[in-house]
Design a protein around this motif. Sequence first.
Motif, PDB file in Angstrom:
ATOM      1  N   THR A 123       0.808  -1.226   0.000  1.00 12.84           N
ATOM      2  CA  THR A 123       0.000   0.000   0.000  1.00 12.84           C
ATOM      3  C   THR A 123       0.837   1.269   0.000  1.00 12.84           C
ATOM      4  O   THR A 123       0.355   2.329  -0.444  1.00 12.84           O
ATOM      5  N   VAL A 155     -13.220  -5.470   3.455  1.00 12.17           N
ATOM      6  CA  VAL A 155     -12.295  -4.428   3.001  1.00 12.17           C
ATOM      7  C   VAL A 155     -12.967  -3.066   3.149  1.00 12.17           C
ATOM      8  O   VAL A 155     -14.096  -2.873   2.677  1.00 12.17           O
ATOM      9  N   ILE A 159     -12.017   1.207   2.861  1.00 13.84           N
ATOM     10  CA  ILE A 159     -11.000   2.205   2.500  1.00 13.84           C
ATOM     11  C   ILE A 159     -11.544   3.614   2.705  1.00 13.84           C
ATOM     12  O   ILE A 159     -12.725   3.884   2.465  1.00 13.84           O
ATOM     13  N   ALA A 199      -7.278   2.446   5.788  1.00 11.10           N
ATOM     14  CA  ALA A 199      -7.814   1.244   5.140  1.00 11.10           C
ATOM     15  C   ALA A 199      -7.740   0.103   6.138  1.00 11.10           C
ATOM     16  O   ALA A 199      -6.939   0.137   7.092  1.00 11.10           O
ATOM     17  N   PHE A 203      -8.323  -4.430   6.492  1.00 11.35           N
ATOM     18  CA  PHE A 203      -8.651  -5.753   5.960  1.00 11.35           C
ATOM     19  C   PHE A 203      -9.027  -6.638   7.151  1.00 11.35           C
ATOM     20  O   PHE A 203      -8.243  -6.771   8.099  1.00 11.35           O
ATOM     21  N   ILE A 223      -5.877   3.503  -2.549  1.00  8.79           N
ATOM     22  CA  ILE A 223      -5.366   2.138  -2.727  1.00  8.79           C
ATOM     23  C   ILE A 223      -6.185   1.519  -3.852  1.00  8.79           C
ATOM     24  O   ILE A 223      -7.404   1.352  -3.731  1.00  8.79           O
ATOM     25  N   HIS A 228      -7.673  -1.111  -6.780  1.00 13.74           N
ATOM     26  CA  HIS A 228      -8.333  -2.407  -6.673  1.00 13.74           C
ATOM     27  C   HIS A 228      -7.324  -3.550  -6.548  1.00 13.74           C
ATOM     28  O   HIS A 228      -7.484  -4.447  -5.705  1.00 13.74           O
ATOM     29  N   GLU A 265      -4.240  -3.545  -5.415  1.00 17.19           N
ATOM     30  CA  GLU A 265      -3.586  -3.528  -4.108  1.00 17.19           C
ATOM     31  C   GLU A 265      -4.535  -4.023  -3.004  1.00 17.19           C
ATOM     32  O   GLU A 265      -4.115  -4.699  -2.066  1.00 17.19           O
ATOM     33  N   ARG A 266      -5.805  -3.693  -3.148  1.00 20.45           N
ATOM     34  CA  ARG A 266      -6.775  -4.181  -2.154  1.00 20.45           C
ATOM     35  C   ARG A 266      -6.896  -5.708  -2.229  1.00 20.45           C
ATOM     36  O   ARG A 266      -6.994  -6.385  -1.201  1.00 20.45           O
ATOM     37  N   GLU A 267      -6.891  -6.239  -3.453  1.00 22.39           N
ATOM     38  CA  GLU A 267      -6.948  -7.696  -3.607  1.00 22.39           C
ATOM     39  C   GLU A 267      -5.696  -8.337  -3.016  1.00 22.39           C
ATOM     40  O   GLU A 267      -5.775  -9.401  -2.373  1.00 22.39           O
ATOM     41  N   GLY A 281      -3.917  -7.096  -0.548  1.00 19.23           N
ATOM     42  CA  GLY A 281      -4.074  -7.011   0.901  1.00 19.23           C
ATOM     43  C   GLY A 281      -5.004  -8.095   1.424  1.00 19.23           C
ATOM     44  O   GLY A 281      -4.761  -8.676   2.497  1.00 19.23           O
ATOM     45  N   SER A 282      -6.076  -8.392   0.688  1.00 19.17           N
ATOM     46  CA  SER A 282      -7.001  -9.462   1.089  1.00 19.17           C
ATOM     47  C   SER A 282      -6.300 -10.811   1.080  1.00 19.17           C
ATOM     48  O   SER A 282      -6.538 -11.656   1.953  1.00 19.17           O
TER      49      SER A 282
END
Length: 701
Positions: free
Chosen positions: A151, A204, A206, A251, A253, A275, A277, A279-281, A283-284
């Motif tokens: 991130t 998630v 943000i 953000a 998770f 952040i 999409h 990067e969020r995936e 992080g998940s």
Amino acid sequence: MADVSEGVDLSICDREPIHLPGAIQEHGLLLGLDSGLKIRRFAGEIDAVFGGGDLIGRPLGDVMDIRSLELGAEEPLAKFIGTLTLSGESFDTFFHRSSEEFVLEFEHAPARRRTGEEVLHILGPLMKRIADAEDIQTASRAAAEGVRNITGYDRVMIYRFLADETGQVIAEARAQDLDPFLNHRYPASDIPRQARSLYLSNPVRIIPDVAYMSQPIIGGDGPLDLSGALLRSVSPIHIQYLKNMDVGASASFSLMRDGELWGLIACHNSTAKPIAHEEREMGSCVATALMQSVGRLEEDSNQREAVRLMRRREELLPVVAASDSVTAGLQRHRDEIRRLIDADGVALMLDTEIVYSGVTPPEAAIRAIRQWLSDEGLDQVATPSLSQIYAPAAEWTSAGSGLLARVVSWSPRLIILWFRREEVETVNWAGNPHKSLQPGQTPGMLTPRHSFELWAETVRGTSRPWRPAEQDAGTRFTASLAELGRQRTLRDLNRRLTSEVAEKDLLIREMHHRIQNSLQIVISMLRPQDGELSEDRVRERLGQARDRVLSVALVHGRLWRSEDLQNLNLETFFAELTEELVRTWPPEWQDQVSLDLDAVKISAHRALLIALVVSELLTNAVKYAYAGSAGPLQLSLRKSKGDYIAVTVSDRGSGKGPTDVHEGFGSRLVQRLVDSMGGELTVASNNPGTSVKMRIPLAGD
């Protein structure tokens, strides 16, 4: 919560409908659609993207090209469905269902996306670090460092929820110029219950710019549930909380284990920072990997502890069982019982007596706890802070702050109370937890605390917690004691019953032999010797009486030999009956009787009546079927539909007319016996010979 002015509504955070904010964050757009994909509501800078004019009621296809979008899915959470170019700008597009509406969200796409190779280059080694970690602390630190790398945020924390709903930072990756938050504790009110519920349903969250201006949702018949949305506007109290921490972007998770919220990967940045999409995936993925590692480590730890406790229990139970009584065994091995689950003391309530080992509250307190358990109907208690649920315990926390109680039996009384002493703890709070919310400028409203500086608090009246494996060990030990008590009771009862049964068995055997001897004497008296009787009529009557007594004797003998004293197997009974009858007939009949029998069980009473009928029919066949000569006879037994049996006696003799047959084979005694069982008797020609069949229900009086 202390130091809050009178009149402030302390429950406002738990009651705030944060899933119905009526607005979105300003870094995106939202369209609410009906089932026909007509626009019902919208939010954000719609005019700049879709042009002017009223959008309400217009088909989605009229305002944008939707041919490349997959709009059929009905996911409860915002799902990425593609990237669109609208008015010269690229938008990542997300779609989900909210109650009766579809929600379409648009988020500005990043100028540059990570390639698949770059993603694998980051995630591959990171996943391995997390998976190879030997403890939760190491795995959490790797996850925090990995998410910070993904991130680019200033601070990433692994925040774990504790049993009392407070939270603690157990790992942290941060910029060097930031003060550490590691090991800081946060009160439960910092993350209210409905916020925790949203973290469970939507993992998630943000806030790319804490200073955003919320964009109201326009249109629609009522509030739109944004639980599954990406752009949901956040509670003003939470926004102020972040501002008070000097956070510019946030953000999180969710970390979930067995369907419950275990913790969060919490990300803070000092300035606004989106952040994307991808990067969020990523992080998940890190959150999932961390929880897999946590699950493995916790299960391994629990398994090792369970095995250790099981071995202690297996060593202790045999020596208790070897004692003269369960009570004596417990008294003798009280120290081992205390050490079974690492308690500081144990009190064993053995009916009216109490025995101790180690450090425990005084006897009066022990008896008061027993009464409390009884009054509350409690068979099990496990608490590190007994005074929180039983106020009198505050007087002796130094001897017993923690209690693990297990009731084996109320009568006779057998209760085991394990105690742990108070362990004074210093908790490092992120600010004063008793001022987590303070009065705001608006009367009756709250604002979050302003200070997050280290605030140390000394916590008393609490012991080491009872771990799940220890609680389970206590439960299993007391269950084994209960079973041991039942087994001893059963052994004593069996010993008495065995003695009584042996005495009764001797008496029954004596009675059986006497009955059999008496019946044999009667049979012998009824069996005329050659030349003793001159009248055929008398000889015939005595023979009939002998056969009937023989049937009674066979039933009695069969019942005596059987484990089932209520029912007989007709198959074996008929075989024995015909064998005994043939012995009384002339020698030429020895090989003339054939049997065709099904295995059928029937009550002893009905078996006796059927045996009398069969004896009568076979005896009459011997006398009349072959005019005094020997010939084949057949006895068959069949179980038929409707819980009936069919017994047939047939011969291949000269045959007789129906009237004569009825008089000869179907005597009045036979007919009365069949009628008494609710059966039917039929006589038919066997071509040659005669067949007599009785159909009788299996059950009856």
